[in-house]
Design a protein around this motif. Structure first.
Motif, PDB file in Angstrom:
ATOM      1  N   THR A   1       3.625   1.431   9.689  1.00 34.32           N
ATOM      2  CA  THR A   1       4.797   2.444   9.614  1.00 34.32           C
ATOM      3  C   THR A   1       5.586   2.334   8.435  1.00 34.32           C
ATOM      4  O   THR A   1       6.051   3.346   8.117  1.00 34.32           O
ATOM      5  N   ASP A   2       5.329   1.295   7.337  1.00 35.45           N
ATOM      6  CA  ASP A   2       6.115   1.256   6.096  1.00 35.45           C
ATOM      7  C   ASP A   2       5.475   1.750   4.871  1.00 35.45           C
ATOM      8  O   ASP A   2       5.729   1.630   3.915  1.00 35.45           O
ATOM      9  N   VAL A   3       4.187   2.059   5.140  1.00 30.96           N
ATOM     10  CA  VAL A   3       3.460   2.837   4.298  1.00 30.96           C
ATOM     11  C   VAL A   3       3.810   4.050   3.458  1.00 30.96           C
ATOM     12  O   VAL A   3       4.094   5.017   4.317  1.00 30.96           O
ATOM     13  N   PRO A   4       4.258   4.239   2.201  1.00 33.30           N
ATOM     14  CA  PRO A   4       4.714   5.474   1.628  1.00 33.30           C
ATOM     15  C   PRO A   4       3.698   6.269   1.687  1.00 33.30           C
ATOM     16  O   PRO A   4       2.628   5.991   1.383  1.00 33.30           O
ATOM     17  N   LEU A   5       3.971   7.610   1.960  1.00 34.50           N
ATOM     18  CA  LEU A   5       2.926   8.676   2.139  1.00 34.50           C
ATOM     19  C   LEU A   5       3.512   9.789   1.374  1.00 34.50           C
ATOM     20  O   LEU A   5       4.632  10.367   1.540  1.00 34.50           O
ATOM     21  N   PHE A   6       2.465  10.177   0.228  1.00 37.34           N
ATOM     22  CA  PHE A   6       2.779  11.356  -0.672  1.00 37.34           C
ATOM     23  C   PHE A   6       1.719  12.355  -0.203  1.00 37.34           C
ATOM     24  O   PHE A   6       0.572  12.290  -0.287  1.00 37.34           O
ATOM     25  N   VAL A   7       2.294  13.818  -0.074  1.00 43.86           N
ATOM     26  CA  VAL A   7       1.373  14.776   0.184  1.00 43.86           C
ATOM     27  C   VAL A   7       1.341  15.720  -0.955  1.00 43.86           C
ATOM     28  O   VAL A   7       2.502  16.188  -1.479  1.00 43.86           O
ATOM     29  N   VAL A   8       0.040  15.951  -1.456  1.00 37.08           N
ATOM     30  CA  VAL A   8      -0.019  16.839  -2.653  1.00 37.08           C
ATOM     31  C   VAL A   8      -0.703  17.952  -2.337  1.00 37.08           C
ATOM     32  O   VAL A   8      -1.648  18.067  -1.404  1.00 37.08           O
ATOM     33  N   PRO A   9      -0.115  19.004  -2.311  1.00 39.25           N
ATOM     34  CA  PRO A   9      -0.701  20.414  -1.539  1.00 39.25           C
ATOM     35  C   PRO A   9      -1.903  20.884  -2.468  1.00 39.25           C
ATOM     36  O   PRO A   9      -1.943  20.822  -3.567  1.00 39.25           O
ATOM     37  N   ASP A  10      -2.836  21.726  -1.810  1.00 38.78           N
ATOM     38  CA  ASP A  10      -3.946  22.195  -2.395  1.00 38.78           C
ATOM     39  C   ASP A  10      -3.856  23.367  -3.196  1.00 38.78           C
ATOM     40  O   ASP A  10      -2.932  24.264  -3.007  1.00 38.78           O
ATOM     41  N   VAL A  11      -3.978  23.128  -4.530  1.00 44.73           N
ATOM     42  CA  VAL A  11      -3.777  24.210  -5.672  1.00 44.73           C
ATOM     43  C   VAL A  11      -4.909  25.146  -6.259  1.00 44.73           C
ATOM     44  O   VAL A  11      -4.827  25.894  -6.978  1.00 44.73           O
ATOM     45  N   GLY A  12      -5.919  24.796  -5.089  1.00 44.94           N
ATOM     46  CA  GLY A  12      -7.106  25.775  -5.276  1.00 44.94           C
ATOM     47  C   GLY A  12      -7.861  25.306  -6.793  1.00 44.94           C
ATOM     48  O   GLY A  12      -7.597  24.270  -7.055  1.00 44.94           O
TER      49      GLY A  12
ATOM     50  N   VAL B   1       0.774  -1.265   0.071  1.00 49.11           N
ATOM     51  CA  VAL B   1      -0.093   0.028  -0.002  1.00 49.11           C
ATOM     52  C   VAL B   1       0.860   1.166   0.028  1.00 49.11           C
ATOM     53  O   VAL B   1       2.005   1.239   0.740  1.00 49.11           O
ATOM     54  N   ALA B   2       0.295   2.152  -0.621  1.00 44.85           N
ATOM     55  CA  ALA B   2       1.022   3.450  -0.551  1.00 44.85           C
ATOM     56  C   ALA B   2      -0.008   4.526  -0.464  1.00 44.85           C
ATOM     57  O   ALA B   2      -1.257   4.267  -0.731  1.00 44.85           O
ATOM     58  N   MET B   3      -0.066   5.715  -0.007  1.00 39.57           N
ATOM     59  CA  MET B   3      -1.038   6.525   0.410  1.00 39.57           C
ATOM     60  C   MET B   3      -0.620   8.039  -0.170  1.00 39.57           C
ATOM     61  O   MET B   3       0.385   8.611  -0.056  1.00 39.57           O
ATOM     62  N   VAL B   4      -1.687   8.777  -0.999  1.00 35.61           N
ATOM     63  CA  VAL B   4      -1.801  10.102  -1.328  1.00 35.61           C
ATOM     64  C   VAL B   4      -2.558  10.809  -0.548  1.00 35.61           C
ATOM     65  O   VAL B   4      -3.949  10.669  -0.531  1.00 35.61           O
ATOM     66  N   LEU B   5      -2.156  11.967   0.343  1.00 37.63           N
ATOM     67  CA  LEU B   5      -2.921  12.807   0.828  1.00 37.63           C
ATOM     68  C   LEU B   5      -2.822  14.009   0.021  1.00 37.63           C
ATOM     69  O   LEU B   5      -2.114  14.906  -0.008  1.00 37.63           O
ATOM     70  N   ASN B   6      -4.161  14.294  -0.478  1.00 40.57           N
ATOM     71  CA  ASN B   6      -4.546  15.381  -1.471  1.00 40.57           C
ATOM     72  C   ASN B   6      -5.172  16.524  -1.271  1.00 40.57           C
ATOM     73  O   ASN B   6      -5.792  16.586   0.044  1.00 40.57           O
ATOM     74  N   ARG B   7      -4.642  17.449  -1.895  1.00 34.99           N
ATOM     75  CA  ARG B   7      -5.378  18.903  -1.625  1.00 34.99           C
ATOM     76  C   ARG B   7      -5.009  19.578   0.089  1.00 34.99           C
ATOM     77  O   ARG B   7      -6.115  19.700   0.890  1.00 34.99           O
ATOM     78  N   VAL B   8      -3.867  19.378   0.204  1.00 33.99           N
ATOM     79  CA  VAL B   8      -3.537  19.922   1.637  1.00 33.99           C
ATOM     80  C   VAL B   8      -3.155  21.235   1.762  1.00 33.99           C
ATOM     81  O   VAL B   8      -2.172  21.721   1.026  1.00 33.99           O
ATOM     82  N   PRO B   9      -4.031  22.276   2.394  1.00 34.92           N
ATOM     83  CA  PRO B   9      -3.280  23.455   2.553  1.00 34.92           C
ATOM     84  C   PRO B   9      -2.007  23.825   3.022  1.00 34.92           C
ATOM     85  O   PRO B   9      -1.928  23.024   3.924  1.00 34.92           O
ATOM     86  N   LYS B  10      -1.332  24.797   2.433  1.00 34.74           N
ATOM     87  CA  LYS B  10       0.058  25.104   2.921  1.00 34.74           C
ATOM     88  C   LYS B  10       0.024  25.126   4.455  1.00 34.74           C
ATOM     89  O   LYS B  10       1.024  24.762   5.060  1.00 34.74           O
TER      90      LYS B  10
END
Length: 552
Positions: A235-246, A206-215
């Motif tokens: 603890t081994d799950v890769p986490l990617f954060v995609v900032p909120d681009v509006g 599993v990997a996880m993307v946290l999308n639309r995160v306010p800066k």
């Protein structure tokens, strides 16, 4: 995978068949046998945990059908990375941005992803294997997909369309790796964690993307999510954060999705993607023993519950048999209807006015035939009364069994095997008349025995002449059923010789009443004798479990 198929897979992959050797045909055979045994599992008793075990069985079948068996059969096919998430998480936009082109429909209307899209590199066309994913998806060749991987955009897991939800679950089961997309506003919802727990349960990567995160909240939200992952043992799950681009339309800036694209590129290539496949397969295989153990335990719980139910039902048999026999012995069969018919015959046919001289009945054969014909009405009344009595005995037992199986204090699972009133009534209506006819025929055989006995033959022949042989049998049936009038007449014409044949017929009817009772009990016991409820019902699963443990 061994043999020609494994060799072909290795040749297509352009490397030695190390993965095929590691997870080869032997593992496939075990998984296939496991699938057969799991599919045969039935949990007919509604005991505690049965519903959950059935759901677990269905999920295990889905895991075997959608992922393990297809993947074990074709290890060289690209690793399937499914992009999944809840409604509005932005997964289709992310999917398109990773490919650099609008491939999967994205927008504000829900549900957006109506058709799954599977994209793979054109260079992998020769190694793509047909399976659940290709059958359910629109397949696209796209150079933006790293070699050795296939990107799958699945419908929303929480789509309001049931078909979309079902398809999404099927695709998740078939994937080698889950890329789960959620948002800063919804990562605390139950759905992401249910999906992640499901992946962990079956050993999926599993990997996880946290999308639309306010800066302004990025650090806080990321830290909170990482803590939640740790709390769930991920603890081994890769986490990617995609900032909120509006608000925006179209693709995300390549810089925004660059970390996810780099991660996918790290999986690229036959050897590395196969490592992902093997890792997920090992995880899935490693999760199977606990799954199969739980299912085998549920099957054995069914057997234990069935044993208690058998004892409960069998406990009722002796008392019910005694009650039925005692009723026949007490003469309850010859009730008001038989007495009324006797009074009618006594007044019209004068069947009880036979002269007896020197302990023998005196009559012409013509008069005897007339009495015998008149007694046919009594015979019909006696057999009808016997039929009603035996039917009532069976009905009482059926009611009693239903009470002990469904009523207060009933053992678990009793409702599933309790008698069906309509079915049992129909069975009695068919079987009881036949058993009473056999009792009726037995009377004629008893008369024949009486006429053949040396010490009573002359007296019996005189009685048979006075009533006709069949009429004499009717009197014996009536006396056996409890008619005092018939018994007194027989005593006049046969004396003590009437006792034994009357007792024989009474005991025969008592045996038949007991058999009716036994049939009611046996009907329940037959349901409890189903193969799914035997002591060794889980033996096949236990064998598969031993094989799995040797491999994992």
């Amino acid at each position: 995978m061994t043999g020609p198929e494994g060799t072909r897979a290795a040749r297509r992959a352009g490397s030695r068949p190390d993965a095929a050797a590691e997870l080869g045909q032997t593992v496939y055979d075990v998984a296939r046998d496991l699938r057969r045994d799991v599919a045969e599992v039935r949990l007919p008793l509604p005991v505690d945990g049965a519903a959950e075990a059935e759901a677990s069985r269905d999920r295990l079948l889905a895991q075997l059908d959608e992922h393990l068996l297809p993947r074990l059969k074709e290890l060289s096919s690209p690793a399937v990375v499914v992009v999944a998430g809840s409604t509005g998480a932005g997964k289709s936009t992310l999917y398109n941005s990773l490919l650099g082109e609008e491939i999967s429909e994205a927008g504000v209307l829900r549900p957006t992803t109506r058709e799954p899209v599977l994209a793979f590199n054109p260079a992998d066309v020769d190694v793509i294997a047909e399976g659940p994913v290709t059958r359910l998806s629109r397949v696209v060749h796209h150079p933006g997909v790293p070699r050795g991987t296939a990107l799958l955009d699945a419908p929303d897991l929480d789509s309001f369309l049931q078909q979309n939800r079902s398809t999404a679950q099927q695709l998740l089961e078939a994937a080698d790796l889950w890329l789960f997309v959620t948002t800063a506003a919804r990562y605390g919802d139950a759905l992401p964690w249910q999906a992640l727990e499901r992946a962990t349960e079956r050993g999926a990567a599993v990997a996880m993307v946290l999308n639309r995160v306010p800066k302004e909240t990025l650090t806080t939200v990321r830290g909170d999510l990482l803590q939640r992952l740790r709390d769930h043992g991920m603890t081994d799950v890769p986490l990617f954060v995609v900032p909120d681009v509006g608000p925006h339309e179209g693709l995300l800036d390549p810089v925004v999705v660059a970390p996810v694209r780099r991660w996918l590129s790290m999986l690229a290539g036959p050897d590395r993607s196969r490592a992902v496949i093997v890792r997920t397969l090992k995880g899935a295989l490693g999760a199977l023993p606990a799954w199969v153990t739980s299912l085998a335990d549920a099957v054995e719980t069914q057997g234990e519950a069935a044993a208690v139910l058998r004892r409960t039902v069998e406990h009722e048999l002796p008392g019910a048999e005694k009650l039925a026999r005692d009723a026949v012995a007490a003469g309850v069969v010859a009730g008001a209807s038989v007495e009324a018919r006797w009074r009618e015959l006594s007044g019209t046919a004068r069947v009880d006015r036979v002269k007896v001289k020197g302990d023998r009945a005196r009559s012409t054969r013509r008069a005897g035939r007339a009495r015998g014909a008149a007694l046919e009405g009594l015979r019909e009344e006696v057999t009808g009364a016997a039929t009603r009595t035996l039917v009532a005995s069976g009905a009482r037992v059926e009611e009693r069994l239903r009470a002990v199986l469904v009523g207060r204090g009933a053992p678990p699972g009793g409702a599933a095997v309790a008698p069906d009133a309509a079915a049992r009534a129909a069975a009695r209506e068919e079987s009881v008349p036949a058993t009473v006819r056999a009792w009726d025929e037995r009377a004629d055989a008893v008369v024949a025995d009486l006429l053949a006995a040396g010490d009573t033959r002359e007296r019996a022949e005189a009685a048979a002449k006075a009533f006709d042989r069949r009429g004499l049998g009717t009197l014996l049936l009536a006396a056996a059923a409890g008619s005092d009038d018939a018994a007194r007449l027989l005593e006049r014409v046969l004396g003590a010789a009437a006792d034994e044949p009357t007792a024989v017929l009474r005991e025969d009817l008592a045996d038949r009443a007991a058999a009716v009772v036994q049939a009611e009990v046996q009907a329940v016991l037959d349901r409890l004798a189903a193969p799914d409820l035997t002591d060794d019902a889980a033996s096949g699963l236990r064998v598969r479990l031993a094989e799995l443990r040797r491999m994992t």
